[in-house]
Design a protein around this motif. Structure first.
Motif, PDB file in Angstrom:
ATOM      1  N   GLU A 147       5.794  11.644   4.052  1.00  0.00           N
ATOM      2  CA  GLU A 147       6.068  10.494   5.077  1.00  0.00           C
ATOM      3  C   GLU A 147       7.006   9.418   4.501  1.00  0.00           C
ATOM      4  OE1 GLU A 147       1.918  11.739   4.891  1.00  0.00           O
ATOM      5  OE2 GLU A 147       3.123  11.198   3.444  1.00  0.00           O
ATOM      6  N   GLU A 172       0.947  -1.091   0.111  1.00  0.00           N
ATOM      7  CA  GLU A 172      -0.285   0.116   0.075  1.00  0.00           C
ATOM      8  C   GLU A 172       1.028   1.108   0.144  1.00  0.00           C
ATOM      9  OE1 GLU A 172      -1.833   1.031   3.819  1.00  0.00           O
ATOM     10  OE2 GLU A 172      -1.008  -1.022   4.542  1.00  0.00           O
ATOM     11  N   PHE A 173       2.114   0.991  -0.050  1.00  0.00           N
ATOM     12  CA  PHE A 173       3.151   2.298   0.084  1.00  0.00           C
ATOM     13  C   PHE A 173       3.426   2.707  -1.127  1.00  0.00           C
ATOM     14  CE2 PHE A 173       3.388   0.020   4.220  1.00  0.00           C
ATOM     15  CZ  PHE A 173       2.567   1.207   5.042  1.00  0.00           C
ATOM     16  N   LYS A 215      13.717   2.043   3.348  1.00  0.00           N
ATOM     17  CA  LYS A 215      12.793   3.437   3.701  1.00  0.00           C
ATOM     18  C   LYS A 215      12.405   3.924   2.252  1.00  0.00           C
ATOM     19  CE  LYS A 215      15.875   4.647   7.650  1.00  0.00           C
ATOM     20  NZ  LYS A 215      16.692   5.568   8.333  1.00  0.00           N
ATOM     21  N   HIS A 254       8.257   5.640   5.276  1.00  0.00           N
ATOM     22  CA  HIS A 254       7.747   4.176   5.708  1.00  0.00           C
ATOM     23  C   HIS A 254       9.098   3.464   5.554  1.00  0.00           C
ATOM     24  CE1 HIS A 254       3.636   5.905   4.479  1.00  0.00           C
ATOM     25  NE2 HIS A 254       4.236   6.179   3.315  1.00  0.00           N
ATOM     26  N   ILE A 255       9.319   2.645   6.910  1.00  0.00           N
ATOM     27  CA  ILE A 255      10.158   1.916   6.930  1.00  0.00           C
ATOM     28  C   ILE A 255       9.551   0.369   6.812  1.00  0.00           C
ATOM     29  CG2 ILE A 255      12.145   1.167   8.752  1.00  0.00           C
ATOM     30  CD1 ILE A 255      12.119   4.077   9.784  1.00  0.00           C
ATOM     31  N   LEU A 256      10.170  -0.375   6.105  1.00  0.00           N
ATOM     32  CA  LEU A 256       9.527  -1.481   5.660  1.00  0.00           C
ATOM     33  C   LEU A 256      10.604  -2.939   6.096  1.00  0.00           C
ATOM     34  CD1 LEU A 256       7.609  -0.991   2.443  1.00  0.00           C
ATOM     35  CD2 LEU A 256       6.734  -0.856   4.511  1.00  0.00           C
ATOM     36  N   LYS A 275       9.935   6.929   0.892  1.00  0.00           N
ATOM     37  CA  LYS A 275       9.361   8.421   1.250  1.00  0.00           C
ATOM     38  C   LYS A 275       8.438   8.786   0.302  1.00  0.00           C
ATOM     39  CE  LYS A 275      10.881  13.264   2.143  1.00  0.00           C
ATOM     40  NZ  LYS A 275      11.807  14.537   2.248  1.00  0.00           N
ATOM     41  N   SER A 276       7.007   9.158   0.652  1.00  0.00           N
ATOM     42  CA  SER A 276       6.003   9.367  -0.171  1.00  0.00           C
ATOM     43  C   SER A 276       6.151  10.910  -0.639  1.00  0.00           C
ATOM     44  CB  SER A 276       4.722   9.018   0.712  1.00  0.00           C
ATOM     45  OG  SER A 276       4.512   9.880   1.531  1.00  0.00           O
ATOM     46  N   THR A 327      16.165  -3.444   6.556  1.00  0.00           N
ATOM     47  CA  THR A 327      15.076  -2.406   6.351  1.00  0.00           C
ATOM     48  C   THR A 327      15.154  -1.820   4.868  1.00  0.00           C
ATOM     49  OG1 THR A 327      15.556  -0.651   7.688  1.00  0.00           O
ATOM     50  CG2 THR A 327      14.497  -2.518   8.641  1.00  0.00           C
TER      51      THR A 327
END
Length: 290
Positions: free
Chosen positions: A170, A149-150, A163, A172-174, A165-166, A161
């Motif tokens: 924001e 969804e990101f 990272k 998001h760290i996945l 950035k939208s 991880t």
């Protein structure tokens, strides 16, 4: 009395060792060895990093080079790996100089690591997934991707991880182990699709000629364009308008900006030649009629 005697004996042994020249010689020799080990480690790390970056610079000059961002990501990863490995070896050598049994320490760490490994399976999965993401070139730092969804630009890729950035800011760290499907928008060029509405009743041939002349000049104006935009022709026809469609190949993720620029330029050229775009029409009904 025995405790007092033991305490005095211990203090005497300490004082004797501190006054012994061999003790200070041993300490000085150990300190010198530690300094040499740390100095050689720093030299190896610096030489290794320079060699890694020189190798990637040569690859960037090669015509077979495909992704500078991927090579930058790999270079940083190799830099970190080299630093960790060299410092680990240096610490083991320092402990050996200090008289600590390194073999027993490593064996004990192996047993502890095995116990921790059973409870850290997700961490191992994240690290393995991180290796595959980097070496398979699934995406690199700077790419625009959609993961689940990101969606956004990749800020950093680590072994554990990633990272993202939208566009609204924001980050998001996945965990890498959770990345099962990726859509990468930066690998290939994008296509901009522009629909231009012409008022019904206008000379379509004239409008097409004007638009094609304008499109031919655009690659020299906009560096985001890969080739001359193409006027495909009439897309749809309505009661008040005829819609012409233009497509343009752009650099990755530049299609939205190019769409706005082409639409603005075509609107200006149509106004210049007096070609009208459809406008809303209002019909006034007499009072009492519906």
């Amino acid at each position: 009395m025995e405790e007092i005697t033991t305490e005095k004996g211990f203090k005497k042994n300490v004082i004797d060792k501190l006054q012994n020249e061999d003790t200070w010689m041993s300490l000085g020799e150990a300190f010198l060895k530690i300094l040499i080990i740390m100095a050689i480690s720093n030299i190896i790390i610096r030489i290794g990093k320079v060699a890694i970056h020189n190798v990637f610079k040569l690859r960037n000059l090669s015509p077979l080079n495909k992704s500078e961002r991927r090579e930058e990501t790999l270079a940083k990863l190799l830099d970190n790996t080299l630093t960790y490995v060299v410092y680990f070896i240096a610490i083991m050598m320092v402990l050996s100089v200090l008289g600590i049994d390194v073999k027993a320490l490593i064996a004990g760490a192996g047993v502890v690591g095995l116990a921790v490994g059973f409870g850290a399976q997700s961490l191992v999965k994240d690290i393995i997934s991180g290796f595959f993401i980097i070496f398979e070139d699934q995406f690199s730092v700077g790419d625009h991707v959609r993961i689940g969804e990101f969606e956004g630009n990749v800020e950093a890729i680590g072994l554990r991880t990633t990272k993202i950035k939208s566009w609204t800011g924001e980050v998001h760290i996945l965990p890498n182990g959770s990345i099962t499907q990726v859509t990468n928008f930066s690998l290939n060029n994008s296509i901009a699709v522009i629909d231009i509405a012409i008022s019904n009743g206008e000379d379509i041939d004239k409008a097409q000629k004007v638009i094609e002349d304008a499109l031919a000049k655009m690659p020299s104006q906009y560096e985001q364009l890969v080739a001359v935009p193409t006027l495909l022709g009439i897309q749809t026809m309505g009661p008040t308008e005829v819609v012409l469609r233009v497509t343009a190949e752009t650099l990755p993720m530049q299609h939205a900006a190019v769409t706005r620029m082409i639409r603005k330029d075509i609107k200006s050229i149509l106004d210049e030649y007096g070609i009208r775009v459809p406008s809303a029409k209002f019909v006034m009904l007499p009072d009492g009629e519906k």
